[in-house]
Design a protein around this motif. Structure first.
Motif, mmCIF file in Angstrom:
data_model
loop_
_atom_site.group_PDB
_atom_site.id
_atom_site.type_symbol
_atom_site.label_atom_id
_atom_site.label_comp_id
_atom_site.label_asym_id
_atom_site.label_seq_id
_atom_site.Cartn_x
_atom_site.Cartn_y
_atom_site.Cartn_z
ATOM 1 N N ARG A 139 0.803 -1.224 0.000
ATOM 2 C CA ARG A 139 0.000 0.000 0.000
ATOM 3 C C ARG A 139 0.838 1.278 0.000
ATOM 4 O O ARG A 139 0.314 2.350 -0.295
ATOM 5 N N LEU A 140 2.130 1.181 0.357
ATOM 6 C CA LEU A 140 2.950 2.373 0.516
ATOM 7 C C LEU A 140 4.011 2.487 -0.570
ATOM 8 O O LEU A 140 4.579 1.498 -1.017
ATOM 9 N N LEU A 141 4.280 3.711 -0.943
ATOM 10 C CA LEU A 141 5.318 4.018 -1.920
ATOM 11 C C LEU A 141 6.685 3.799 -1.286
ATOM 12 O O LEU A 141 6.946 4.249 -0.171
ATOM 13 N N ASP A 142 7.564 3.078 -1.990
ATOM 14 C CA ASP A 142 8.947 2.921 -1.541
ATOM 15 C C ASP A 142 9.686 4.217 -1.854
ATOM 16 O O ASP A 142 9.848 4.601 -3.015
ATOM 17 N N LEU A 143 10.160 4.880 -0.801
ATOM 18 C CA LEU A 143 10.778 6.190 -0.953
ATOM 19 C C LEU A 143 12.283 6.135 -1.179
ATOM 20 O O LEU A 143 12.911 7.180 -1.405
ATOM 21 N N ALA A 144 12.880 4.954 -1.095
ATOM 22 C CA ALA A 144 14.339 4.855 -1.210
ATOM 23 C C ALA A 144 14.866 5.501 -2.493
ATOM 24 O O ALA A 144 15.811 6.310 -2.440
ATOM 25 N N PRO A 145 14.318 5.188 -3.679
ATOM 26 C CA PRO A 145 14.848 5.828 -4.896
ATOM 27 C C PRO A 145 14.590 7.328 -4.933
ATOM 28 O O PRO A 145 15.380 8.086 -5.500
ATOM 29 N N ILE A 146 13.497 7.780 -4.307
ATOM 30 C CA ILE A 146 13.193 9.218 -4.293
ATOM 31 C C ILE A 146 14.175 9.950 -3.387
ATOM 32 O O ILE A 146 14.633 11.052 -3.696
ATOM 33 N N ILE A 147 14.503 9.342 -2.248
ATOM 34 C CA ILE A 147 15.496 9.932 -1.345
ATOM 35 C C ILE A 147 16.816 10.138 -2.082
ATOM 36 O O ILE A 147 17.457 11.185 -1.977
#
Length: 457
Positions: free
Chosen positions: A137-145
């Motif tokens: 349900r949640l967006l993986d933020l690792a690549p955005i970070i």
């Protein structure tokens, strides 16, 4: 949480290390955005220029409600305005929901149905972020970070990180302890307690003179649970908190039962607000700032109230803060504090290209040194990212300085057990704590029943 964590945090707050030169997460996390060798390189996310600029809305659920949250709400409003100005066609649709209603009612239902807001207040840990992340349900933020150049900027992402994926970002950090009325203490000849014996003596002196020793509003069980959590950390030791789900600590152990026993003893002695089960969190603060109670156990996030004349009135700047003293016979390092990087924002995995552009801009603007410093200066919220020495040198608030000194002198930090145990276990602990306060359960029966739920997981 290990001693190293607190050392790193305080080093960051006082050192001259600049943000861009830092290269670790401040905890034991795998650096955000680091892929395993067998993982594919993330597909580049779209830029604002690559997305057709047509009007669109992004839903944003927050919990910044009421006078005590006005500074944090102002920061959020400025981030929203800045992001809307940067992303053509964007309008945020803000939804203000009370903390516990969002966490325990609305968000679980929305997650089950697969329709959460696009951006929403989120707690870390097994019962919230990690569970929703595992469910997709949640967006993986690792690549955005990584894309935003924030690798190594966050002090601690432990409660939002699983298998190299980051499922949320804490808005800040906090610790919990006792606020006290310095003016009232001076009038009654009470010194700031440095031992547990002095703490209980202060409580009795306040009661004998017609004051409530500890302001408390227990209608929401999470409020007294803050104090129980810290008593457990003292009596059973800092390792007990993470030991509950691992099976190395038991809720019905003599040490944990001792924490519940002490709380029940204080209830019986009349140390808490009379009728506490009928009072809200806001009522607790009101009793304290109006001088009717001598102490209040609460989070460092409340510190801005006491320097704000609109909220503290005649007692503005007449409050102090101290951590829970060591308890007689307590297990482990008694200098540990209750500390967390557990509350922040999560983002839906179901985003359009335009919404993803908005999410990236929102993260960039909220997790900037400017906004994080504002949170520290205006709201007393410990930053979640590393700040430069020049930034932290601007801190003038007395209580914020006391908090920073306490954390710097501590052996480390333990988190809330609600962030480590399954939701069913925490829900049972809340229900039973209220029954303990009402005299319908004993400390031993509370421990036995919570442990039974834990064993069933």
């Amino acid at each position: 949480m290990k001693k190293m964590l607190m050392t790193v945090i305080m080093f960051v707050l006082v050192s001259t290390t600049v943000l861009a030169g830092c290269g670790n997460n401040g905890g034991n996390n795998k650096p955000a955005g680091t892929n395993n060798a067998n993982e594919a390189t993330p597909t580049p996310t779209p830029t604002a220029e690559a997305v057709k600029a047509k009007p669109f809305t992004v839903s944003l659920r927050h919990i910044q409600i009421g006078e005590a949250q006005k500074f944090r709400k102002a920061i959020l409003d400025d981030v929203v305005a800045k992001t809307e100005a940067e992303v053509e066609g964007l309008t945020f649709e803000l939804d203000a929901v009370e903390d516990s209603v969002n966490r325990f009612t609305k968000l679980p239902a929305e997650m089950a149905a697969g329709n959460p807001p696009k951006i929403f207040d989120l707690f870390g840990g097994a019962g919230d972020a990690l569970k929703y992340g595992a469910a997709g349900r949640l967006l993986d933020l690792a690549p955005i970070i990584t894309e935003l150049g924030l690798d190594g900027s966050f002090l601690n992402l432990d409660q939002f990180t699983q298998d190299g994926k980051v499922y949320g970002l804490p808005i800040g950090g906090n610790t919990e302890g006792f606020y006290y009325n310095e003016e009232l203490f001076a009038t009654l000849g009470i010194a700031q307690p440095t031992t547990f014996e002095e703490l209980e003596k202060a409580a009795q002196t306040l009661k004998d003179n017609g004051y409530t020793p500890f302001a408390m509003g227990s209608k929401g069980a999470w409020v007294p649970a803050m104090l129980i959590n810290t008593l457990i950390g003292r009596y059973a030791g800092p390792e007990a908190i993470s030991g509950f789900p691992a099976g190395t600590a038991k809720f019905n152990s003599p040490e944990v039962v001792a924490a519940y026993t002490k709380y029940a003893e204080w209830v019986d002695k009349g140390y808490f607000t009379k009728g506490e089960l009928g009072f809200e969190y806001a009522d607790m603060l009101n009793e304290f700032v109006t001088g009717k109670a001598g102490m209040m156990f609460d989070g460092s996030w409340r510190s801005s109230v006491f320097s704000d004349e609109a909220q503290a009135g005649a007692l503005t700047n007449k409050f102090g803060f101290f951590s829970m003293p060591a308890v007689p016979g307590g297990v482990g390092d008694q200098t540990f504090v209750n500390g967390n990087y557990s509350n922040g924002y999560g983002f839906s995995a179901d985003l359009t290209e335009q919404e993803l552009v908005a999410v990236k801009a929102f993260i960039k603007n909220l997790y900037s040194e400017e906004m994080q410093l504002r949170g520290l200066l205006e709201d007393g919220l410990l930053p979640s990212i590393k700040l430069s020495a020049d930034a932290t040198s601007k801190v003038e608030d007395k209580i914020v300085k006391q908090v920073i000194n306490i954390m710097g002198a501590s052996g480390g930090a333990f988190s809330h057990f609600d962030s480590t145990v399954p939701s069913a276990v925490y829900k049972e602990s809340e229900d039973l704590l209220l029954k303990l306060i009402a005299g319908k359960e004993t400390p031993q029966s509370v421990g036995d029943k919570i442990q039974a739920v834990q064993d069933a997981q």
